[in-house]
Scaffold this motif. Structure first.
Motif, mmCIF file in Angstrom:
data_model
loop_
_atom_site.group_PDB
_atom_site.id
_atom_site.type_symbol
_atom_site.label_atom_id
_atom_site.label_comp_id
_atom_site.label_asym_id
_atom_site.label_seq_id
_atom_site.Cartn_x
_atom_site.Cartn_y
_atom_site.Cartn_z
ATOM 1 N N LEU A 80 0.762 -1.130 -0.151
ATOM 2 C CA LEU A 80 -0.062 0.069 -0.049
ATOM 3 C C LEU A 80 0.803 1.345 -0.198
ATOM 4 C CD1 LEU A 80 -2.812 1.464 0.325
ATOM 5 C CD2 LEU A 80 -2.537 0.987 2.804
ATOM 6 N N TRP A 81 1.983 1.223 0.704
ATOM 7 C CA TRP A 81 2.818 2.495 1.013
ATOM 8 C C TRP A 81 3.658 2.574 -0.458
ATOM 9 C CZ3 TRP A 81 4.474 6.773 2.347
ATOM 10 C CH2 TRP A 81 6.027 7.194 2.012
ATOM 11 N N THR A 83 2.451 1.678 -3.437
ATOM 12 C CA THR A 83 1.440 1.972 -4.246
ATOM 13 C C THR A 83 1.028 3.525 -4.138
ATOM 14 O OG1 THR A 83 0.472 -0.025 -4.440
ATOM 15 C CG2 THR A 83 -0.641 1.799 -5.120
ATOM 16 N N LEU A 84 1.054 4.018 -3.112
ATOM 17 C CA LEU A 84 0.704 5.446 -2.849
ATOM 18 C C LEU A 84 2.066 6.365 -3.128
ATOM 19 C CD1 LEU A 84 -1.303 5.309 0.561
ATOM 20 C CD2 LEU A 84 -1.988 5.448 -1.658
ATOM 21 N N SER A 88 1.929 8.732 -6.392
ATOM 22 C CA SER A 88 1.777 10.332 -6.334
ATOM 23 C C SER A 88 2.848 11.234 -6.978
ATOM 24 C CB SER A 88 1.831 10.468 -4.631
ATOM 25 O OG SER A 88 2.913 10.027 -4.115
ATOM 26 N N GLY A 232 -5.315 8.034 -11.546
ATOM 27 C CA GLY A 232 -5.139 7.636 -10.182
ATOM 28 C C GLY A 232 -5.575 6.391 -10.238
ATOM 29 N N LEU A 236 -3.459 2.988 -9.261
ATOM 30 C CA LEU A 236 -3.503 2.303 -8.094
ATOM 31 C C LEU A 236 -3.473 0.823 -8.614
ATOM 32 C CD1 LEU A 236 -4.297 2.660 -5.201
ATOM 33 C CD2 LEU A 236 -6.583 2.360 -5.732
ATOM 34 N N THR A 256 3.545 -3.198 -5.622
ATOM 35 C CA THR A 256 2.506 -2.540 -5.588
ATOM 36 C C THR A 256 1.221 -3.473 -5.209
ATOM 37 O OG1 THR A 256 2.181 -2.788 -7.842
ATOM 38 C CG2 THR A 256 3.094 -0.810 -7.154
ATOM 39 N N THR A 285 -11.057 2.801 -3.377
ATOM 40 C CA THR A 285 -11.145 3.629 -4.679
ATOM 41 C C THR A 285 -12.391 4.560 -4.927
ATOM 42 O OG1 THR A 285 -9.386 2.195 -5.601
ATOM 43 C CG2 THR A 285 -10.711 3.727 -7.200
#
Length: 303
Positions: A80-81, A83-84, A88, A232, A236, A256, A285
């Protein structure tokens, strides 16, 4: 002859009830709607159902145990980290590049006729693009050779050696292919704006920068919001560059959510847990997209 020819059609129109006339457009689009529901709604419903069970072939009831395990899973939190973090940075770079390029060229008439050229990178298959950049960075060492020839480095770079370099390769691959998606949307939005507003601002002595940041960008907020939400969501689900270039290396620094879900489902194999993660990501999402749409559409209307 013409009067008699029009009588049957006129009579048929009169025989149609108001309800039939209202339902007729829906009947025309019903096959397409049913098809879309089958390929979108059914997989989501099945994933929710499958997330309540464990096992690969012999299903065993697990209830919400799969959901309880998600947020204590360090590998999920790492994915998760990543991916973000990757998403970003990638989205920010794509937005800046696309907006700058669109602002520079949208007035030129040749852009209207040659838009297809700007779309060529995103028209290529993602797997083909990923293999090209894998060859450029890793297998063929073409990038390292070019950097050595111009004197930037004295040795071949192992792009998978450090997390920073591996993430750079992933970001570069995505930016190269999908910046045109935002670019073409921004060009269309800029070309569709009211020219009288810009002319009035110029007559009042507004500079190009003030015109762009105080008038053009606020008017573009709804378009920018939709474009960034679409990109986005796609970021994701980033999977192809991870699968074909890094495999999550080094040390899981580029793993990811899309790659982690695939690994859990097929390498575990644990389809129930993978389905639970997919449902959580889908819910996140949908909520995030809804909040962003409400915010930016409201601010764009007020502006």
């Amino acid at each position: 002859m013409s009067a008699t020819a029009t009588l049957p059609s006129t009579a048929m129109k009169r025989r149609r009830s108001p309800l039939a006339r209202k339902l007729f457009p829906y009947l025309l689009v019903m096959p397409a709607v049913i098809y879309l529901l089958l390929i979108t709604l059914y997989p989501g419903v099945y994933a929710m159902y499958r997330s309540l069970y464990s096992g690969k072939f012999k299903l065993e009831w697990a209830g919400f145990a799969n959901y309880r395990d998600i947020f204590s899973d360090t590998e999920f939190l790492n994915a998760l980290w990543n991916t973000l973090f990757l998403g970003s940075i990638t989205l920010a770079i794509e937005f800046v590049l696309a907006m700058v390029l669109a602002a520079l060229v949208y007035r030129d008439p040749w852009v209207k006729g040659l838009r297809i050229i700007f779309l060529l990178p995103m028209l290529l298959m993602p797997s083909a693009v990923t293999f090209i950049w894998k060859l450029m960075f890793n297998d063929g060492r073409i990038i390292s050779d070019l950097m050595k020839r111009i004197g930037l480095i004295d040795f071949n770079v192992d792009w998978m050696f450090t997390p920073a370099l591996a993430r750079l390769v992933v970001i570069w691959t995505d930016v190269w292919q999908w910046t045109p998606f935002l670019f073409i949307i921004f060009v269309a939005g800029l070309q569709g704006q009211d020219k009288e507003v810009e002319e009035a601002a110029r007559l009042d002595g507004a500079s190009w920068t003030k015109l762009f940041f105080n008038i053009t960008l606020p008017m573009m907020r709804p378009i920018i919001a939709i474009a960034l939400i679409l990109r986005g969501i796609d970021i994701l689900n980033m999977f192809t560059p991870i699968q074909l270039i890094t495999h999550g290396a080094p040390g899981g620094a580029t793993e990811t959510l899309g790659y982690y879900i695939n690994r859990v489902a097929w390498d575990g194999p644990n389809f129930g847990y993978a389905s639970a993660i997919s449902v959580v990501v889908l819910a996140f999402t949908v909520v995030a997209a809804q909040l962003l749409v409400r915010r930016y559409f409201r601010s764009g209307t007020e502006a």
